[in-house]
Structure formats: C-alpha cells, structure tokens
Design a protein around this motif. Structure first.
Motif, mmCIF file in Angstrom:
data_model
loop_
_atom_site.group_PDB
_atom_site.id
_atom_site.type_symbol
_atom_site.label_atom_id
_atom_site.label_comp_id
_atom_site.label_asym_id
_atom_site.label_seq_id
_atom_site.Cartn_x
_atom_site.Cartn_y
_atom_site.Cartn_z
ATOM 1 N N ARG A 46 35.238 48.089 39.039
ATOM 2 C CA ARG A 46 34.762 46.924 39.271
ATOM 3 C C ARG A 46 34.126 47.034 40.561
ATOM 4 N NH1 ARG A 46 39.828 45.520 37.386
ATOM 5 N NH2 ARG A 46 40.774 45.259 39.632
ATOM 6 N N GLN A 47 34.479 47.501 41.684
ATOM 7 C CA GLN A 47 33.961 47.570 43.156
ATOM 8 C C GLN A 47 32.471 48.241 42.951
ATOM 9 O OE1 GLN A 47 36.631 49.556 45.586
ATOM 10 N NE2 GLN A 47 37.741 47.740 46.119
ATOM 11 N N VAL A 117 39.118 44.509 30.627
ATOM 12 C CA VAL A 117 39.682 43.234 30.077
ATOM 13 C C VAL A 117 40.217 42.478 31.311
ATOM 14 C CG1 VAL A 117 40.230 44.224 27.773
ATOM 15 C CG2 VAL A 117 41.909 44.293 29.617
ATOM 16 N N HIS A 118 40.533 42.909 32.621
ATOM 17 C CA HIS A 118 41.227 42.200 33.639
ATOM 18 C C HIS A 118 40.242 41.285 34.189
ATOM 19 C CE1 HIS A 118 44.637 44.622 33.473
ATOM 20 N NE2 HIS A 118 44.038 45.904 33.943
ATOM 21 N N CYS A 119 38.888 41.330 33.897
ATOM 22 C CA CYS A 119 37.953 40.496 34.593
ATOM 23 C C CYS A 119 36.961 40.045 33.820
ATOM 24 C CB CYS A 119 37.274 41.250 35.864
ATOM 25 S SG CYS A 119 38.574 41.420 37.112
ATOM 26 N N GLY A 120 36.711 41.027 32.500
ATOM 27 C CA GLY A 120 35.389 40.330 31.852
ATOM 28 C C GLY A 120 34.257 40.553 32.559
ATOM 29 N N GLU A 121 33.163 39.760 32.129
ATOM 30 C CA GLU A 121 31.901 39.802 32.865
ATOM 31 C C GLU A 121 31.932 39.037 34.299
ATOM 32 O OE1 GLU A 121 28.057 36.910 32.031
ATOM 33 O OE2 GLU A 121 28.429 38.417 30.248
ATOM 34 N N THR A 131 31.300 34.861 39.953
ATOM 35 C CA THR A 131 32.245 34.231 38.725
ATOM 36 C C THR A 131 32.895 35.592 38.347
ATOM 37 O OG1 THR A 131 30.268 34.470 37.556
ATOM 38 C CG2 THR A 131 30.588 32.391 38.463
ATOM 39 N N SER A 132 33.858 35.385 37.574
ATOM 40 C CA SER A 132 34.687 36.179 36.745
ATOM 41 C C SER A 132 34.953 35.487 35.511
ATOM 42 C CB SER A 132 35.805 36.759 37.416
ATOM 43 O OG SER A 132 36.606 37.481 36.625
ATOM 44 N N ALA A 133 34.720 36.206 34.309
ATOM 45 C CA ALA A 133 34.990 35.486 33.030
ATOM 46 C C ALA A 133 36.521 35.081 32.574
ATOM 47 C CB ALA A 133 34.289 36.607 31.934
ATOM 48 N N ILE A 134 37.192 36.316 33.156
ATOM 49 C CA ILE A 134 38.665 36.135 32.658
ATOM 50 C C ILE A 134 39.602 36.108 33.970
ATOM 51 C CG2 ILE A 134 40.611 37.425 31.559
ATOM 52 C CD1 ILE A 134 38.275 38.822 29.676
ATOM 53 N N GLY A 135 39.700 37.059 34.818
ATOM 54 C CA GLY A 135 40.208 37.251 36.014
ATOM 55 C C GLY A 135 40.069 36.457 37.259
ATOM 56 N N THR A 136 40.834 36.505 38.179
ATOM 57 C CA THR A 136 40.631 35.789 39.153
ATOM 58 C C THR A 136 39.818 36.422 40.283
ATOM 59 O OG1 THR A 136 42.502 36.960 40.528
ATOM 60 C CG2 THR A 136 43.127 35.006 39.365
ATOM 61 N N ALA A 138 39.646 36.499 43.415
ATOM 62 C CA ALA A 138 40.356 37.351 44.635
ATOM 63 C C ALA A 138 40.537 38.974 43.986
ATOM 64 C CB ALA A 138 41.310 36.977 44.981
ATOM 65 N N LYS A 139 40.935 39.070 42.929
ATOM 66 C CA LYS A 139 41.197 40.407 42.180
ATOM 67 C C LYS A 139 39.756 40.888 41.659
ATOM 68 C CE LYS A 139 43.688 42.652 38.839
ATOM 69 N NZ LYS A 139 44.383 42.540 37.636
ATOM 70 N N CYS A 140 38.957 40.376 41.094
ATOM 71 C CA CYS A 140 38.037 40.874 40.701
ATOM 72 C C CYS A 140 36.759 41.183 41.743
ATOM 73 C CB CYS A 140 37.247 40.092 39.430
ATOM 74 S SG CYS A 140 38.457 39.889 37.977
ATOM 75 N N TRP A 141 36.455 40.450 42.813
ATOM 76 C CA TRP A 141 35.412 40.635 43.563
ATOM 77 C C TRP A 141 36.178 41.064 44.915
ATOM 78 C CZ3 TRP A 141 30.384 40.108 43.433
ATOM 79 C CH2 TRP A 141 29.871 39.777 42.240
ATOM 80 N N SER A 142 37.425 41.659 45.059
ATOM 81 C CA SER A 142 37.747 42.236 46.209
ATOM 82 C C SER A 142 36.900 43.706 46.647
ATOM 83 C CB SER A 142 39.366 42.465 45.796
ATOM 84 O OG SER A 142 39.394 43.519 45.174
ATOM 85 N N ASN A 143 36.687 43.564 47.829
ATOM 86 C CA ASN A 143 35.908 44.908 48.457
ATOM 87 C C ASN A 143 36.788 45.646 49.236
ATOM 88 O OD1 ASN A 143 33.901 44.380 46.750
ATOM 89 N ND2 ASN A 143 33.000 42.863 48.683
#
Length: 143
Positions: A46-47, A117-121, A131-136, A138-143
């Motif tokens: 994801r990162q 599946v945790h974040c989707g698009e 934006t994140s299609a599914i997840g939060t 903070a979780k999906c865009w954490s660096n």
C-alpha cells in the motif's frame, strides 16, 4: 572384565517425543507470526502504491504549471502506471481522470492481488484529498 564400549557410553541424540515437542512449538510460533508478516507485506505494498500516487500527483501539478491544464497532451503518460515497477507481479494499476481544472488519480488493486481488500482503490485529487474505497484513511494512507 571387558564391557561393551557401546553400552558404557551415554546415549546421544534426541528422542521422538523431544522432536515432536520442538516441531509443535515451532508450529505455534509460526501461526502467531504469519499474520503479522502478512500485514507487514500488505502495508508495504500500500505504501508503494501511495508513493506512486504522490509521484503522479507531482507530475500533474508540474503539467498544470506548464500548460495551465491538467489534461495530458497526446504524447504524455503518467510517470508511474503500475506498482511495483520491477519485474514482479503488478499489485496496483494506476490511472488518471483529468479535466482542465481537476484530476483524480487512482490506484486500483490488481485482480491477482486479493490481499488489497483492506483498502480497495486508493485515490487522490488536485486539492490533495485522499480517498480509500473500503478502509480508513489513517490505515490505508499511513506513511
């Protein structure tokens, strides 16, 4: 009196029970560690996708500075179109929808990458809204 040399020495080696206990302990440790390892791998992928989105966002801003429009010229393409860039399987496909004054970049998980599946698009637009299609976020865009 001579005794047999094999009988006088201590037996060396492991019993079957000892080996089975070691295998069981290793199995338990592996079952605990595997989910953490899998989450680490997913987070690194994801990162990588978010870094590619940000690189493309910078490209789009340079394009707007030069052309006063976010629309890609006919010969131009995004600098990053898929992750990873190396010869390993594609995890995210990157795309853009652009008008003269707006753009939306997206990182869509490849169908062969079911762990996304945790974040989707994932997405980002011209004002930096993530934006994140599914997840939060903070979780999906954490660096």
């Amino acid at each position: 009196m001579k005794t047999n040399q094999f009988l006088s020495k201590k037996n060396r080696g492991f019993t079957l029970i000892e080996l089975m206990i070691v295998v069981a302990v290793v199995g338990i440790l592996a079952s605990i560690a595997y989910p953490s390892y899998k989450e680490y791998i997913d987070r690194s992928r994801r990162q990588e996708a978010t870094a590619a989105l940000m690189e493309n966002a910078q490209f789009m801003e340079r394009l707007f500075t030069q052309n006063a429009s976010y629309v890609l010229p006919a010969a131009a393409t995004l600098p990053v179109t898929a992750t990873p860039r190396a010869s390993t399987p594609i995890r995210y496909n990157l795309g853009v929808v652009a008008t003269a004054t707006t753009y939306t970049l997206s990182a869509t998980p490849d169908v062969a990458f079911p762990d996304a599946v945790h974040c989707g698009e994932l997405g980002v637009n011209q004002i930096g809204t993530r934006t994140s299609a599914i997840g939060t976020l903070a979780k999906c865009w954490s660096n």
